[in-house]
Design a protein around this motif. Structure first.
Motif, short mmCIF file in Angstrom:
data_model
loop_
_atom_site.label_atom_id
_atom_site.label_comp_id
_atom_site.label_asym_id
_atom_site.label_seq_id
_atom_site.Cartn_x
_atom_site.Cartn_y
_atom_site.Cartn_z
N LYS B 43 -7.78 -22.60 -32.22
CA LYS B 43 -7.25 -21.80 -31.06
C LYS B 43 -7.96 -20.53 -30.93
O LYS B 43 -8.43 -20.03 -29.96
CB LYS B 43 -5.64 -21.56 -31.23
CG LYS B 43 -5.00 -22.86 -31.43
CD LYS B 43 -3.36 -22.69 -31.38
CE LYS B 43 -3.00 -22.10 -32.45
NZ LYS B 43 -3.16 -22.73 -33.94
N SER B 44 -7.97 -20.00 -32.33
CA SER B 44 -8.58 -18.55 -32.38
C SER B 44 -10.21 -18.66 -32.11
O SER B 44 -10.62 -17.75 -31.48
CB SER B 44 -8.38 -17.87 -33.90
OG SER B 44 -6.91 -17.99 -34.22
N VAL B 45 -10.65 -19.79 -32.54
CA VAL B 45 -12.07 -19.97 -32.41
C VAL B 45 -12.26 -20.09 -30.79
O VAL B 45 -13.23 -19.58 -30.11
CB VAL B 45 -12.71 -21.08 -33.10
CG1 VAL B 45 -13.98 -21.66 -32.47
CG2 VAL B 45 -12.66 -20.99 -34.57
N PHE B 87 -5.81 -9.32 -31.54
CA PHE B 87 -6.33 -10.34 -32.59
C PHE B 87 -5.26 -10.58 -33.49
O PHE B 87 -4.27 -10.11 -33.67
CB PHE B 87 -7.44 -9.68 -33.48
CG PHE B 87 -8.68 -9.52 -32.71
CD1 PHE B 87 -9.78 -10.37 -32.90
CD2 PHE B 87 -8.93 -8.36 -31.80
CE1 PHE B 87 -11.04 -10.42 -32.21
CE2 PHE B 87 -10.07 -8.24 -31.29
CZ PHE B 87 -11.31 -9.29 -31.33
N GLN B 88 -5.43 -11.81 -34.00
CA GLN B 88 -4.35 -12.49 -34.86
C GLN B 88 -3.79 -11.40 -35.90
O GLN B 88 -2.58 -11.48 -36.24
CB GLN B 88 -4.87 -13.80 -35.44
CG GLN B 88 -3.68 -14.59 -36.17
CD GLN B 88 -4.22 -15.99 -36.43
OE1 GLN B 88 -5.17 -16.24 -36.30
NE2 GLN B 88 -3.46 -16.77 -37.21
N PHE B 89 -4.65 -10.64 -36.38
CA PHE B 89 -4.44 -10.05 -37.69
C PHE B 89 -4.48 -8.45 -37.10
O PHE B 89 -4.54 -7.54 -38.08
CB PHE B 89 -4.94 -10.05 -38.88
CG PHE B 89 -5.03 -11.63 -39.26
CD1 PHE B 89 -3.43 -12.22 -39.91
CD2 PHE B 89 -5.87 -12.57 -39.27
CE1 PHE B 89 -3.67 -13.36 -40.14
CE2 PHE B 89 -5.82 -13.73 -39.59
CZ PHE B 89 -4.57 -14.37 -39.92
N PHE B 165 -4.34 -12.78 -25.97
CA PHE B 165 -3.39 -12.49 -27.16
C PHE B 165 -3.33 -13.56 -27.95
O PHE B 165 -3.04 -14.76 -27.75
CB PHE B 165 -1.94 -12.29 -26.51
CG PHE B 165 -1.88 -11.42 -25.64
CD1 PHE B 165 -2.22 -9.77 -25.78
CD2 PHE B 165 -1.48 -11.83 -24.19
CE1 PHE B 165 -1.89 -8.88 -24.81
CE2 PHE B 165 -1.45 -10.55 -23.21
CZ PHE B 165 -1.38 -9.37 -23.49
N ASP B 166 -3.89 -13.17 -29.28
CA ASP B 166 -3.81 -14.31 -30.46
C ASP B 166 -2.61 -13.98 -31.55
O ASP B 166 -2.58 -12.87 -32.15
CB ASP B 166 -5.09 -14.07 -31.14
CG ASP B 166 -5.34 -15.38 -32.06
OD1 ASP B 166 -4.18 -16.03 -32.25
OD2 ASP B 166 -6.61 -15.41 -32.62
N GLU B 167 -1.81 -14.89 -31.10
CA GLU B 167 -0.57 -15.00 -31.77
C GLU B 167 0.34 -13.47 -32.04
O GLU B 167 0.48 -12.87 -33.11
CB GLU B 167 -0.59 -15.49 -33.36
CG GLU B 167 -1.30 -16.78 -33.25
CD GLU B 167 -1.16 -17.57 -34.76
OE1 GLU B 167 -0.29 -17.05 -35.54
OE2 GLU B 167 -1.62 -18.71 -34.78
N PRO B 168 0.54 -13.05 -30.73
CA PRO B 168 1.01 -11.55 -30.55
C PRO B 168 2.52 -11.50 -31.21
O PRO B 168 3.11 -10.23 -31.66
CB PRO B 168 1.25 -11.33 -29.00
CG PRO B 168 1.48 -12.84 -28.39
CD PRO B 168 0.38 -13.66 -29.30
MG LIG Z 1 -5.74 -18.59 -35.27
#
Ligand SMILES: [Mg+2]
Ligand SMILES: Nc1ncnc2c1ncn2[C@@H]1O[C@H](COP(=O)(O)OP(=O)(O)OP(=O)(O)O)[C@@H](O)[C@H]1O
Lengths: 259, 264
Positions: B43-45, B87-89, B165-168
């Motif tokens: 997903k992030s990719v 970003f996710q982090f 939004f990556d895993e907000p």
């Molecule tokens: Mg991810």
């Protein structure tokens, strides 16, 4: 017959060439972006303080004691053929041409190369570099260029200061331990020193400063994933900048040999 | 109607491991798509490919009908102005205080004074339910939930057309997660933006999604309106949506874990 070892040599050579190519490519693009606007003045300032100002104690202490030990050692040597009065000259020439730049370079490589690789590496693994890029700022200009500039500018100043402190260390030992006449020692120090000697040291310093920043940025920028990746990047930055400093030291010395 | 974002047959491998095996997706203007899928499915990719941070091996990414894969650096820099991303982090800049994080891109684009920038930043953080004084703190001094809000603030600060939004809401308590979901919904609506969100959290998916896509084994196995995700008839989607421990995904996850174990 097992040719595994040949393959290993081949792979090793291949990896070496590949990383050499990557470094060359990184250098070219870093230099190119360093020369192009926008320039991030505040970042450059921050790096100058970090590299120039905060390295002063380390460089000062290193050159001070090296100058002192050099006076003792050269005295021991030259006393054997009654040439004790050359001690001052030997100290000042060795410090300005060789010890000042190399020792300052190696000390700064440990301090700055490591911290640059760790900082940029952390930014890489936490996606901060990707974030920079998506926020319309080129990481090469925002992160790498200020460090390259600051490294190249600061090291010469550090080395000149280190030279003075190193010569002073030799003077202390010469006058208070070896019993030279103070004014005679000083005049001997300046008598044979030429502008070219100092210039050689300064040129070396600029080259070393560039190499330290380049390796710190390169390894940080290409850091592997996770904390382990950053740790490895830090080690590689210090080791490779130290090796490059020693190689560049020979090359620069040889280029100016006899000048 | 031409899709705002259209991803066609996207493929990407890392070191011989095929992560994306032909992902295709479409998002209409002002629509909110949520991508779900098990950990490590890519997903992030996919989002990073959209921004050109990762170059796909194959496939096309059309933004307003223009293919952005392999575009020139200039074209890409122009394109990025239209995107906002979290970003996710978090990826907040550690070395800058919150107000500089939030106004980072604004200040590159328009010359503005410190006061103006701080005013803008404090308006945004207040809108996001934080107190104005956080703008002088550094990211490391904030809790995870506050960092997520600041990341959101940075993404929407200069009013982009497309939000990613990556895993907000991952790692947040359900209340804070709910608040973030509302903020996302509000921002998307207020900006008239098109949004793609990655989420594992089904409550959050239900709140923010118009459409849902599920990625599994590098392809989209289901794509449709959020209201229909409970009755897809696809066992993998069913298991994910209802969070069942037993089902086809369990086997897949165990297989992945094993293959990672033997690779290293
Ligand atoms: Mg991810
Ligand atoms: N830069 C990279 N280099 C090598 N492998 C990568 C890289 N980025 C991602 N991967 C690999 O691609 C796969 C998918 O990663 P990705 O981050 O997209 O997963 P994800 O679906 O976002 O999972 P999660 O829900 O855990 O965030 C993983 O196996 C990961 O190891």
């Amino acid at each position: 017959m097992n040719f595994g070892f040949l393959r290993q040599i081949g792979q090793g050579a291949f990896h070496f060439l590949a990383s050499f190519g990557r470094i060359a490519f990184f250098t070219a693009s870093a230099v190119r972006w360093t020369l192009q606007p926008p320039y991030y003045g505040r970042q450059i300032g921050r790096q100058i303080i970090d590299i120039g100002y905060y390295s002063l104690p380390v460089v000062g202490l290193t050159t001070l004691f090296s100058g002192m030990v050099l006076a003792l050692q050269s005295y021991t040597g030259f006393a054997r053929f009654s040439a004790e009065d050359t001690v001052a000259t030997v100290v000042v020439l060795s410090v300005t041409r060789e010890l000042g730049p190399v020792l300052a370079g190696l000390m700064v490589a440990g301090r700055i190369g490591a911290s640059m690789a760790a900082e940029i590496g952390t930014m890489r693994v936490t996606d901060q570099i990707d974030a920079l890029d998506t926020l319309s700022t080129r990481p090469m200009q925002y992160l790498v260029a200020p460090r390259l500039l600051a490294g190249t500018i600061c090291l010469p100043f550090l080395v000149i200061i280190g030279d003075i402190i190193g010569v002073f260390g030799g003077y202390i030992v010469g006058v208070y331990r070896l019993g030279f006449n103070a004014s005679l020692y000083l005049s001997r120090t300046l008598q044979f020193l030429e502008v070219a000697d100092v210039m050689l040291g300064v040129i070396k310093a600029a080259v070393f400063g560039f190499l330290i920043a380049l390796m710190g940025c390169y390894h940080g920028y290409h850091s592997g994933r996770g904390a382990e990746g950053v740790g490895l990047a830090t080690t590689n930055a210090v080791v490779s900048s130290s090796i490059f400093i020693l190689i560049a030291n020979y090359i620069v010395t040889a280029l100016f040999f006899g000048v | 109607m031409v899709a705002k974002i259209k991803i066609e047959n996207l493929k990407k491998s890392f070191a011989g491991k095929e992560v994306l095996k032909g992902v295709s997706l479409e998002v209409a203007p002002q629509e909110s798509l949520v991508i779900i899928g098990t950990s490590g499915c890519g997903k992030s990719v996919t989002l990073k490919c959209l921004l050109g941070l990762i170059a796909p091996d194959e496939g096309a990414i059309l933004i307003d009908g223009t293919d952005t894969v392999g575009q020139s650096r200039n074209a890409r820099e122009q394109m990025l102005h239209r995107f906002g991303m979290t970003f996710q982090f978090g990826a907040l800049f550690d070395s800058l205080p919150i107000w500089e994080n939030i106004t980072f891109r604004l200040r590159q684009k328009v010359k503005m004074s410190r006061q103006e920038a701080r005013k803008i930043a404090s308006d945004i953080v207040v809108q996001l339910g934080l107190s104005a004084h956080v703008i002088d703190q550094y990211p490391a001094e904030l809790s995870g939930g506050m960092q997520k809000r600041v990341a959101l603030a940075r993404a929407v600060a200069d009013k982009p057309e497309i939000l990613l939004f990556d895993e907000p809401t991952s790692g947040l308590d359900p209340i804070t997660g709910g608040v973030i979901d509302n903020l996302i919904k509000d921002s998307v609506k207020r900006l008239g933006a098109t949004a793609i969100t990655i989420s594992h959290d089904m409550a959050s998916v239900r709140r923010i999604a118009d459409k849902v896509a599920m990625i599994h084994h590098g392809v989209v196995i289901w794509y449709g309106p959020a209201a229909e995700m409970d009755h897809t008839g696809i066992p993998e989607v069913d298991q994910f949506v209802h969070g069942k421990a037993q089902g086809p995904l369990t086997q897949a996850i165990n297989d992945d874990a094993l293959s990672v174990g033997t690779n290293s």
